[in-house]
Write an enzyme that holds these catalytic residues in place. Structure first.
Site, PDB file in Angstrom:
ATOM      1  N   VAL A   1       0.861  -1.368   0.026  1.00  0.00           N
ATOM      2  CA  VAL A   1       0.011  -0.077   0.040  1.00  0.00           C
ATOM      3  C   VAL A   1       0.969   1.017  -0.002  1.00  0.00           C
ATOM      4  CG1 VAL A   1      -1.670   1.327   1.432  1.00  0.00           C
ATOM      5  CG2 VAL A   1      -1.988  -1.118   1.255  1.00  0.00           C
ATOM      6  N   ALA A   2       1.942   1.220   0.850  1.00  0.00           N
ATOM      7  CA  ALA A   2       2.916   2.340   0.787  1.00  0.00           C
ATOM      8  C   ALA A   2       3.513   2.832  -0.634  1.00  0.00           C
ATOM      9  CB  ALA A   2       4.207   2.283   1.926  1.00  0.00           C
TER      10      ALA A   2
ATOM     11  N   GLU B   1      -1.947   4.792  -4.950  1.00  0.00           N
ATOM     12  CA  GLU B   1      -3.232   4.253  -5.449  1.00  0.00           C
ATOM     13  C   GLU B   1      -4.187   5.467  -5.676  1.00  0.00           C
ATOM     14  OE1 GLU B   1      -3.175   4.733  -1.132  1.00  0.00           O
ATOM     15  OE2 GLU B   1      -2.275   3.376  -2.441  1.00  0.00           O
TER      16      GLU B   1
ATOM     17  N   ASP C   1      -5.226  21.847 -41.251  1.00  0.00           N
ATOM     18  CA  ASP C   1      -6.041  22.385 -42.662  1.00  0.00           C
ATOM     19  C   ASP C   1      -5.955  23.643 -42.631  1.00  0.00           C
ATOM     20  OD1 ASP C   1      -7.493  21.785 -44.497  1.00  0.00           O
ATOM     21  OD2 ASP C   1      -9.160  21.251 -43.545  1.00  0.00           O
TER      22      ASP C   1
ATOM     23  N   ASP D   1     -11.507  18.299 -40.742  1.00  0.00           N
ATOM     24  CA  ASP D   1     -12.997  18.379 -40.888  1.00  0.00           C
ATOM     25  C   ASP D   1     -13.569  17.152 -41.538  1.00  0.00           C
ATOM     26  OD1 ASP D   1     -12.506  19.294 -43.222  1.00  0.00           O
ATOM     27  OD2 ASP D   1     -13.195  21.337 -42.461  1.00  0.00           O
TER      28      ASP D   1
ATOM     29  N   ASP E   1      -9.862  13.359 -43.621  1.00  0.00           N
ATOM     30  CA  ASP E   1      -9.141  13.610 -42.425  1.00  0.00           C
ATOM     31  C   ASP E   1      -9.276  12.486 -41.500  1.00  0.00           C
ATOM     32  OD1 ASP E   1      -8.236  16.198 -43.779  1.00  0.00           O
ATOM     33  OD2 ASP E   1     -10.084  16.910 -42.972  1.00  0.00           O
TER      34      ASP E   1
ATOM     35  N   GLU F   1       6.986   6.560   2.751  1.00  0.00           N
ATOM     36  CA  GLU F   1       6.278   5.644   3.499  1.00  0.00           C
ATOM     37  C   GLU F   1       6.915   4.220   3.546  1.00  0.00           C
ATOM     38  OE1 GLU F   1       2.615   5.815   1.580  1.00  0.00           O
ATOM     39  OE2 GLU F   1       2.087   7.787   2.281  1.00  0.00           O
TER      40      GLU F   1
ATOM     41  N   ASN G   1      -2.750   8.365   2.267  1.00  0.00           N
ATOM     42  CA  ASN G   1      -2.691   8.721   1.216  1.00  0.00           C
ATOM     43  C   ASN G   1      -4.036   9.351   0.605  1.00  0.00           C
ATOM     44  OD1 ASN G   1      -0.188   7.661   0.771  1.00  0.00           O
ATOM     45  ND2 ASN G   1      -0.957   5.671   0.025  1.00  0.00           N
TER      46      ASN G   1
ATOM     47  N   ASP H   1      -3.444  12.582  -0.844  1.00  0.00           N
ATOM     48  CA  ASP H   1      -3.140  12.245  -2.401  1.00  0.00           C
ATOM     49  C   ASP H   1      -4.664  12.649  -3.115  1.00  0.00           C
ATOM     50  OD1 ASP H   1      -1.065  11.480  -1.547  1.00  0.00           O
ATOM     51  OD2 ASP H   1      -1.166   9.252  -2.305  1.00  0.00           O
TER      52      ASP H   1
END
Length: 861
Positions: free
Chosen positions: A279-280, A284, A326, A608, A612, A677, A701, A705
């Site tokens: 996990v460290a 994740e 283009d 377009d 293309d 960690e 985390n 995170d």
């Protein structure tokens, strides 16, 4: 057929297909349908929702987390397993939604097919389902029809077809029945019509030479079906990072578990340590934070008229170092506009027509051109509409002019005569190709009235036509007479058919699809940012180079036939120096793109049309037009410009670079935390201490995170973001700067936290709840401190992001909740005293100058 249909007389094509001008018999149609199949575009192997869902979990990061969840369940730590499962499922949902929306390119191609078609069967005109058409069928076309398959024209009456979606040609093409040369590019094959194009004027009949997947659109569909989705630089780097971390975790667990077991640690305890290490080691939250940050960038880009279809494309824009754009509608306005009018040796520019009454002779040209046209202000042939709009802009009331001068007769335009004529009472007006109109005139309008059109004056007019053409203007001549006796009629029908050569030459009208005003500055900005700009267009060389010159692009040109004849090696050398690629086909665009990519460039391709789509899908970043773009082009693209404007690409690149800066900040932030960690858990375990169990690491985390890292996505862009060269995708996001950051801050965090552990243990043989709580809480606050240091490293003002301040504040409150609420039972924590907070504050003060020293060193790298 052994020879291309466009090179042969129509009769030979019919014979070669074993057909007749009256069409095939029903029995022969059934036979051919069995042989050729139905006239439709094959759908290919479309991914099911289940396929897309399964693909979201094909990641090394994900599998490491799944293994950690399984081990957590086995060890009886259900809370850990649930937290891991929530993260895994959440990441999968984000990816599934994006990939599911990206499906459908070939389905859009299928929808190009006309639902019904008029076809001759045994001499009778019947309407059939377009899927029933076969090679050799003779179809009939009228204005407004969608061409149902590729065919060789055998009849035509003033037929014009809009082929922009297939060839990039900005104006409808006049068609004829005469053969053209074998090397004529698709845009110049006047004797052919192609599936998916639109009839804008006239009528005709064609014998079908190809249906279904054998058509030009079918060839494009095959290219699309054979194109594999490529990862953006960030996707590739994150995948490599995940695999590296996955291998590292496995190796680390393989070392730690037997090592702890041999030292007398129980197997369950050793397994829990391995879970904590897994996990460290795994960031994740990284996939979710990257996804959410890119999504935030997508919202901002949508406000700036750039709609992103694939999230990673936001970041990839920051790596682009070549833009293949283009011309029509992207660099230009996408509509014809009157640029200059010539009357009797006097050229009047558009700018000179503003701000005052028009000279009588100029007004006469616009009035004549407006009356001798079928266009309105809202619709019609682009060149005719340009004249009508110019008349309206310069004070001529178009509706009243036409009401006061009703049309009493007309001679329709045809590709053979190259002009059209209308009769309004006693006046006859002509408009068309200058050389043909000139041949119909005996006098020219001058300041003093009508003057004889001498050979010398005619030559002066021709020179002026050439001068207009050199500037890429599409030129029409206008003439009139107040004597209807010039009209010549067909003996059989009595219809007006021609005019004698006794008209008055009124003037020339020069039109162009003008460059957008803001594009020149946007091109200059992208070039200053180290991004080369190359025009790739289906238009002719003269038009393309004129627009390129106006926009500040270079004038080094390569035509489509040169691309086709060049070897890979030769083309790879040429593409570096060429500024304009003209008269290009779908295959040419893909070859140009692949040559640039083979040279190591990250390429954005705009487009377009249907033609293309292969290049858009093969490009590192495919950019489709939202206004003029076909559904096929949009589905094949990564980004859609809602305003069809090149300047939006420049803003998107700027946004992409800014987002990458923010991605770099939080990847460095996350990885430095994970390194610390792992080091803390691993080193402590070697001395018999299980510190920071999996549930605490997941919580750390989640706090560090999660919202704070996500809030980094709202950081403002730095002032020099468009003064830097493009990011080298080969350098990797974990570059030298980041490795210095991760290593330096990781060592500091590990040392400080292990020191805090030793102090709080006070000689205890096992980790106490108090010591665990101090390290747990100290690490959280240490991460927030480091976060602001990393922002300083990227020259982001400390107080410039209020969302980050809210996120950090909210995370601190959540951390306090797991200390001072019943939640502490699940996290193994205890409430801290005021003196404990003083210790944590001292740790932060100790670490800050060390972090700043590392950041300063990284800046100098």
């Amino acid at each position: 057929m052994s020879e291309a249909a466009h090179t042969q007389p129509s009769g030979d094509v019919i014979s070669g297909l074993d057909s007749e001008s009256d069409g095939l018999s029903p029995a022969e149609v059934r036979t051919r349908r069995d042989r050729h199949g139905e006239n439709e575009i094959a759908q290919g192997n479309k991914r099911t929702p289940l396929d897309i869902a399964v693909a979201q979990f094909d990641s090394a990061l994900i599998w490491v987390l799944v293994a950690a969840a399984v081990l957590s369940v086995w060890a009886g730590h259900t809370v850990d397993a649930v937290l891991i499962a929530v993260i895994v499922v959440g990441n999968g949902l984000f990816g599934f939604v994006q990939d599911y929306r990206a499906e459908g390119t070939l389905e859009s191609l299928r929808e190009l097919t006309a639902p019904t078609a008029t076809v001759r069967r045994d001499g009778q005109s019947v309407e059939v389902d377009a899927t029933e058409l076969v090679p050799g069928d003779v179809i009939e076309l009228e204005s407004g029809d969608v061409v149902p398959a590729d065919g060789r024209l055998i009849e035509q009456r003033s037929l014009e077809v809009d082929e922009a979606a297939l060839t990039g040609e900005s104006t409808p093409v006049s068609k004829g029945t005469d053969p053209v040369t074998a090397d004529a590019p698709l845009a110049e094959r006047e004797s052919m019509v192609y599936k998916g194009t639109n009839v804008t004027r006239g009528s005709g009949a064609a014998v079908l030479t190809a249906t279904g997947m054998e058509t030009e659109v079918g060839a494009i569909a095959r290219q699309l079906a054979g194109t594999e989705e490529t990862d953006t630089p960030l996707q590739a780097e994150l995948d490599t990072l995940g695999r590296t971390l996955g291998v590292g975790v496995v190796v680390l667990a393989a070392l730690v578990v037997p090592l702890l077991f041999l030292r007398g640690t129980e197997l369950v305890q050793a397994a829990l340590t391995a879970i904590s290490l897994a996990v460290a080691a795994v960031p994740e939250g990284l996939p979710a934070v990257v996804t959410l940050t890119l999504a935030l960038g997508v919202r901002k880009m949508a406000d700036e008229n750039a709609l992103v279809r694939r999230l990673p494309a936001v970041e990839a824009l920051g790596s682009v170092d070549v833009i293949c754009t283009d011309k029509t509608g992207t660099l230009t306005e996408g509509r014809m506009s009157v640029s200059r009018i010539w009357v009797n040796d006097s050229v009047v520019d558009r700018d000179e027509m503003d701000g005052g009454p028009l000279p009588d002779r100029v007004a006469a040209v616009l009035r004549a051109g407006t009356l001798c046209s079928d266009a309105t202000l809202e619709e019609g042939d682009p060149t005719e509409q340009a004249i009508v709009m110019a008349a309206d802009e310069y004070g001529i009331d178009v509706e009243r002019l036409r009401a006061d001068n009703p049309r009493t007769d007309e001679i329709p335009f045809s590709s053979e005569r190259k002009w059209m004529g209308t009769v309004h009472g006693d006046t006859v007006y002509l408009k068309g190709a200058p050389e043909v109109i000139l041949s119909k005139c005996s006098h020219v309008l001058t300041d003093s009235g009508q003057t004889e059109l001498t050979p010398a004056r005619a030559e002066q007019i021709r020179e002026q036509v050439g001068a207009f053409a050199d500037d890429a203007l599409r030129v029409l001549a206008v003439a009139y007479t107040e004597d209807t006796a010039v009209i010549e009629r067909d003996d059989a029908t009595g219809d007006a058919d021609d005019v004698s050569d006794d008209l008055l030459f009124a003037g020339l009208v020069g039109m162009i699809d003008p460059a957008r005003e803001e594009v020149a500055d946007a091109i200059a900005a992208t070039e200053r940012a180290g991004v080369a700009v190359k025009m790739v267009t289906g238009d002719n060389v003269r038009t393309a180079t004129a627009i390129a010159g106006e926009l500040g692009l270079g004038q080094r040109v390569m035509e489509g036939h040169e691309v086709e004849q060049s070897s890979k090696e030769a083309l790879g050398e040429r593409v570096e120096s060429v500024d304009v690629f003209a008269r290009t086909s779908p295959d040419h665009k893909v070859r140009i793109l692949q040559a640039l990519q083979a040279n190591g460039h990250t390429v954005a391709m705009t487009g377009d049309g249907v033609n293309d789509a292969p290049a858009l899908k093969n490009a590192d970043i495919g950019v489709a037009m939202g206004v003029r773009g076909t559904d096929v082009a949009k589905q094949a693209s990564d980004v859609i410009l809602l305003d069809d404007n090149y300047a939006t690409i420049e803003r998107a690149i700027e946004r992409g670079r800014a987002i990458f800066d923010n991605v770099w900040k939080f990847v460095g932030y996350l990885l430095s935390a994970n390194v610390a960690e792992v080091a803390i858990v691993f080193i402590a375990s070697l001395f018999g201490y299980l510190v920071l169990p999996a549930v605490q690491l997941l919580w750390i985390n989640l706090l560090t995170d999660g919202l704070p890292a996500l809030a980094l996505g709202a950081d403002p862009k730095s002032s020099d973001v468009m003064q830097r060269p493009p990011r080298d995708p080969d350098r990797g996001i974990v570059d030298r700067d980041m490795l210095g950051l991760i290593g330096g801050t990781g060592v500091i965090s590990t040392t400080v936290m292990l020191g805090l552990l030793l102090v709080t243990l006070a000689g205890a043989p096992a980790v106490t709840p108090y010591a665990m709580t101090m390290v747990f809480t100290g690490f959280v606050f240490l991460e927030f401190e480091k976060l602001y240091v990393i922002r300083w490293l990227r020259e982001t003002p400390t107080l410039s992001n209020r969302w980050l301040a809210f996120a950090v504040g909210g995370s601190i409150l959540l951390q306090l909740a797991v200390l001072y609420s019943p939640l502490n039972v699940y996290f193994g924590t205890v409430p801290l005293e005021l003196t404990d907070w003083g210790v944590i504050g001292g740790v932060l003060l100790l670490a800050l100058p060390l972090y700043l020293a590392v950041a300063s060193g990284v800046k100098r790298l």
